[in-house]
Design a protein around this motif. Structure first.
Motif, PDB file in Angstrom:
ATOM      1  N   ASN A 104      44.528  48.324  36.480  1.00  0.00           N
ATOM      2  CA  ASN A 104      43.599  47.236  36.056  1.00  0.00           C
ATOM      3  C   ASN A 104      42.493  47.758  35.125  1.00  0.00           C
ATOM      4  OD1 ASN A 104      44.773  44.864  37.452  1.00  0.00           O
ATOM      5  ND2 ASN A 104      44.489  46.105  39.444  1.00  0.00           N
ATOM      6  N   SER A 147      43.465  47.331  31.532  1.00  0.00           N
ATOM      7  CA  SER A 147      43.611  45.755  31.037  1.00  0.00           C
ATOM      8  C   SER A 147      42.310  45.446  30.393  1.00  0.00           C
ATOM      9  CB  SER A 147      43.745  44.688  32.163  1.00  0.00           C
ATOM     10  OG  SER A 147      45.195  44.695  32.365  1.00  0.00           O
ATOM     11  N   PRO A 176      45.020  40.562  28.944  1.00  0.00           N
ATOM     12  CA  PRO A 176      45.265  40.326  30.352  1.00  0.00           C
ATOM     13  C   PRO A 176      43.607  40.541  31.187  1.00  0.00           C
ATOM     14  CG  PRO A 176      46.798  41.945  29.567  1.00  0.00           C
ATOM     15  CD  PRO A 176      46.033  41.800  28.377  1.00  0.00           C
ATOM     16  N   ILE A 188      43.494  38.550  34.807  1.00  0.00           N
ATOM     17  CA  ILE A 188      44.760  39.145  35.348  1.00  0.00           C
ATOM     18  C   ILE A 188      44.582  40.073  35.884  1.00  0.00           C
ATOM     19  CG2 ILE A 188      47.027  39.708  35.114  1.00  0.00           C
ATOM     20  CD1 ILE A 188      47.383  38.090  32.582  1.00  0.00           C
ATOM     21  N   ALA A 202      51.157  40.180  40.416  1.00  0.00           N
ATOM     22  CA  ALA A 202      49.657  40.107  39.941  1.00  0.00           C
ATOM     23  C   ALA A 202      49.071  38.723  40.423  1.00  0.00           C
ATOM     24  CB  ALA A 202      50.001  40.158  38.229  1.00  0.00           C
ATOM     25  N   LEU A 204      46.065  35.543  38.934  1.00  0.00           N
ATOM     26  CA  LEU A 204      45.327  34.984  38.054  1.00  0.00           C
ATOM     27  C   LEU A 204      44.452  34.041  38.778  1.00  0.00           C
ATOM     28  CD1 LEU A 204      44.103  35.075  34.833  1.00  0.00           C
ATOM     29  CD2 LEU A 204      46.275  33.620  34.559  1.00  0.00           C
ATOM     30  N   THR A 249      51.466  34.411  29.713  1.00  0.00           N
ATOM     31  CA  THR A 249      50.734  35.664  29.767  1.00  0.00           C
ATOM     32  C   THR A 249      50.888  36.300  31.040  1.00  0.00           C
ATOM     33  OG1 THR A 249      49.554  34.892  27.634  1.00  0.00           O
ATOM     34  CG2 THR A 249      48.745  36.726  28.987  1.00  0.00           C
ATOM     35  N   LEU A 250      50.626  35.671  32.242  1.00  0.00           N
ATOM     36  CA  LEU A 250      50.575  36.330  33.504  1.00  0.00           C
ATOM     37  C   LEU A 250      51.749  36.909  33.590  1.00  0.00           C
ATOM     38  CD1 LEU A 250      49.565  36.959  36.100  1.00  0.00           C
ATOM     39  CD2 LEU A 250      50.306  34.791  36.821  1.00  0.00           C
ATOM     40  N   THR A 309      52.530  40.065  31.344  1.00  0.00           N
ATOM     41  CA  THR A 309      51.618  41.176  31.654  1.00  0.00           C
ATOM     42  C   THR A 309      52.477  41.777  32.924  1.00  0.00           C
ATOM     43  OG1 THR A 309      49.748  40.026  30.936  1.00  0.00           O
ATOM     44  CG2 THR A 309      49.374  41.934  32.365  1.00  0.00           C
ATOM     45  N   TYR A 344      53.712  45.784  32.834  1.00  0.00           N
ATOM     46  CA  TYR A 344      53.165  46.667  33.670  1.00  0.00           C
ATOM     47  C   TYR A 344      54.095  47.148  34.474  1.00  0.00           C
ATOM     48  CZ  TYR A 344      48.185  46.624  32.467  1.00  0.00           C
ATOM     49  OH  TYR A 344      46.957  46.616  31.704  1.00  0.00           O
TER      50      TYR A 344
END
Length: 144
Positions: free
Chosen positions: A15, A18, A23, A28, A40, A42, A62-63, A66, A70
């Motif tokens: 994290n 980010s 993110p 996120i 993840a 959000l 985007t979530l 991401t 990762y």
């Protein structure tokens, strides 16, 4: 010495990466990491909404991207340096206006040159599926 478990420390490191990026800006948070899988979350907030008052599709995408990214980074083959996204596909089934989004990304294929990831984005409180996502990642190696 930290009282945090190894998994918690690992999530803290993930994290922290980010911060100062999209993110991190969106909010996120990676909540779990297992071999071939990332989770993840959000929180739904006004800056994630479209002008029509519903969650922007790009926020959901985007979530998912991401989480898959990762996941790819955590599962790179030996000698690989990084990755880049080659293709993204998403199907949006529903939307939300409040609460939290939860995403589970799972590696479908983990080759030496590409990885394929599926992700499911759900409303965290209701469990309703909002979107299904698939992406192909190209594995990058140092020049040499």
């Amino acid at each position: 010495m930290s009282d945090a478990s190894p998994d918690t420390r690992s999530l803290d490191v993930i994290n922290a990466r980010s911060e100062g990026t999209l993110p991190g800006h969106l909010g996120i948070v990676i909540t779990a990491q297992r071999p071939g899988e990332i989770e993840a979350e959000l929180p739904i907030a006004p800056h994630l909404m479209a002008p029509n008052g519903f969650l922007h599709a790009g926020s959901i995408l985007t979530l998912a991207d991401t989480a898959a990214g990762y996941g790819c980074m955590a599962n790179l083959p030996e000698g690989a340096q990084s990755f880049t996204t080659l293709e993204i596909k998403s199907n949006h089934l529903a939307t939300a206006r409040e609460g939290r989004l939860r995403c589970v990304a799972t590696m479908v294929h983990g080759g030496r040159s590409t990885q394929l990831w599926d992700a499911k984005v759900m409303h965290a409180e209701t469990g309703k599926t909002l979107a299904l996502f698939r992406c192909t990642q190209m594995v990058l190696y140092p020049r040499g």
